[in-house]
Scaffold this active site. Structure first.
Site, PDB file in Angstrom:
ATOM      1  CE  LYS A  91      37.052  19.341  50.698  1.00  0.00           C
ATOM      2  NZ  LYS A  91      35.960  20.197  50.209  1.00  0.00           N
ATOM      3  N   GLY A 191      38.585  38.773  50.054  1.00  0.00           N
ATOM      4  CA  GLY A 191      38.914  37.728  49.090  1.00  0.00           C
ATOM      5  C   GLY A 191      38.086  37.881  47.825  1.00  0.00           C
ATOM      6  CB  VAL A 192      37.917  40.087  45.117  1.00  0.00           C
ATOM      7  CG1 VAL A 192      36.901  40.809  45.963  1.00  0.00           C
ATOM      8  CG2 VAL A 192      39.290  40.747  45.243  1.00  0.00           C
ATOM      9  CB  VAL A 195      33.714  32.586  45.229  1.00  0.00           C
ATOM     10  CG1 VAL A 195      32.348  32.892  45.850  1.00  0.00           C
ATOM     11  CG2 VAL A 195      33.821  31.100  44.915  1.00  0.00           C
TER      12      VAL A 195
END
EC number: 1.4.1.23
Length: 365
Positions: A91, A191-192, A195
């Site tokens: 990462k 959370g929309v 994803v």
């Protein structure tokens, strides 16, 4: 406190002495001309070149940035192992507010640092970086994925990320209720965004009832306008986790959603979502199990995106990627079976399976 290099001593302790360490390589990157300050962490190359996204974030301190890179890289090793990819985990984090300091010069400087690793680390998008950014990085580095279709990439990976989470939900339903169908199930999504909105569509197509929330009112409004039937909204996550009759809770925003405050009041029987690092600290997985809540490990069910970007290295084929992402259903069931057999929570079972694959990879070198 710092060591002789000026690096945070606590980060070095994590790297060399803690159970969360064991990383192969950490690179501190600086380009004064562009203002770039970045950290590239390679946790493992036992299964192949490390693969993981680039996070662009205004960290409060350099120590926080190093710690985040270390944690995220380690998580990618486990995710890639469980996804069956021939990649280790890595990462990168770029320090700064992307809205203020992101420039082509900075991204190209970052690309040169990634290129200097000679293929040990393959980068992609993450928080604060997008497909257009990877197109810029790719001008300096061929070990770049998450590019636009016009530049040989796969584009937005959120489609397959959502599909993988959906498969994890189906596996959870099969394990808990004996039927993979989600018809009639009430699913809460926190959370929309990219994803979450795709996940809503999968669930509605199967006949599930969906309850949503998001810190951005416009995101919720978009979902309600697009799906006037079958979707309702609540004010915030605190309200969502307390919804009566909730079958599945899907954290699809920030990490740490499962903690000492949320778990005791959670009404859902299953937790399966796209957010990374959902367990706020070690021990939360046991708290979930003690309450009889089935947890589908986040890094297993949200692996559709990394499956997609990994495929770019071989010439992207969407159908091939979707077939691989569909196997998340079987992988999730295997984790639940291992957890039952070993008498441990699913998160611990997933870790054991991933660690076994990485160990076998090392022996095969």
């Amino acid at each position: 406190m710092t060591d002789v290099t000026g690096a945070p001593a606590d980060a070095l302790h994590t790297l060399f002495h803690s159970d969360q360490g064991g990383h192969e390589q950490v690179v501190l990157c600086q380009d004064r001309a562009s203002g770039l300050k970045a950290v590239i962490a390679i946790h493992s190359t036992a299964l192949g070149p490390a693969l993981g996204g680039t996070r662009f974030y205004p960290y409060a301190t350099e120590a926080e940035a190093v710690a985040d890179a270390l944690n995220l890289a380690r998580g990618m090793s486990y995710k890639n192992a469980m996804a069956g990819l021939d990649h280790g985990g890595g990462k990168a984090v770029i320090i700064g507010d992307p809205e203020r300091v992101k420039t082509e010069e900075l991204l190209r400087a970052y690309g040169r640092f990634v290129a200097s690793l000679g293929g040990r680390y393959v980068t992609a998008c993450d928080v604060g970086t997008y497909v257009a950014d990877m197109d810029v990085v790719a001008r300096e580095c061929r070990w770049t994925t998450g590019r636009s279709p016009e530049n040989g990439g796969a584009g937005d990976s959120s489609v397959l990320t959502a599909f993988g989470v959906y498969q994890g939900m189906r596996a959870s339903a099969q394990h808990l209720w004996g039927d993979p169908s989600l018809r009639g199930r009430r699913v809460g999504i926190a959370g929309v965004g990219k994803v979450g909105r795709h996940l809503v569509t999968h669930l509605l197509d199967e006949g599930a009832e969906v309850v949503v929330t998001d810190v951005r009112e416009d995101a919720v409004r978009h979902i309600l306008d697009a799906h006037p039937a079958g979707v309702s909204a609540v004010a915030d996550t605190n309200a969502l986790i307390r919804v009566e009759g909730l079958d599945i809770y899907a954290p699809c925003a920030l990490g740490g959603a499962l903690n000492d405050v949320s778990v005791p009041v959670l009404t859902a029987a299953v937790v399966c979502g796209a957010a990374n690092n959902q367990l706020a600290h070690p021990g939360v997985e046991k708290d979930l199990a003690d309450r009889g809540i089935l947890y589908a490990p986040d890094y297993v069910v949200n692996a559709g995106g990394v499956i997609q970007v990994a495929d770019e290295l071989h010439g992207f084929d969407f159908d091939r990627c979707k077939a691989k992402a569909a196997k998340i259903f079987d992988t999730t069931l295997a984790i639940f079976a291992r957890a039952k057999e070993d008498g441990i929570p699913p998160a611990a079972a997933a870790d054991r399976i991933a660690e076994q694959r990485m160990a076998e990879g090392r022996r095969g070198l």
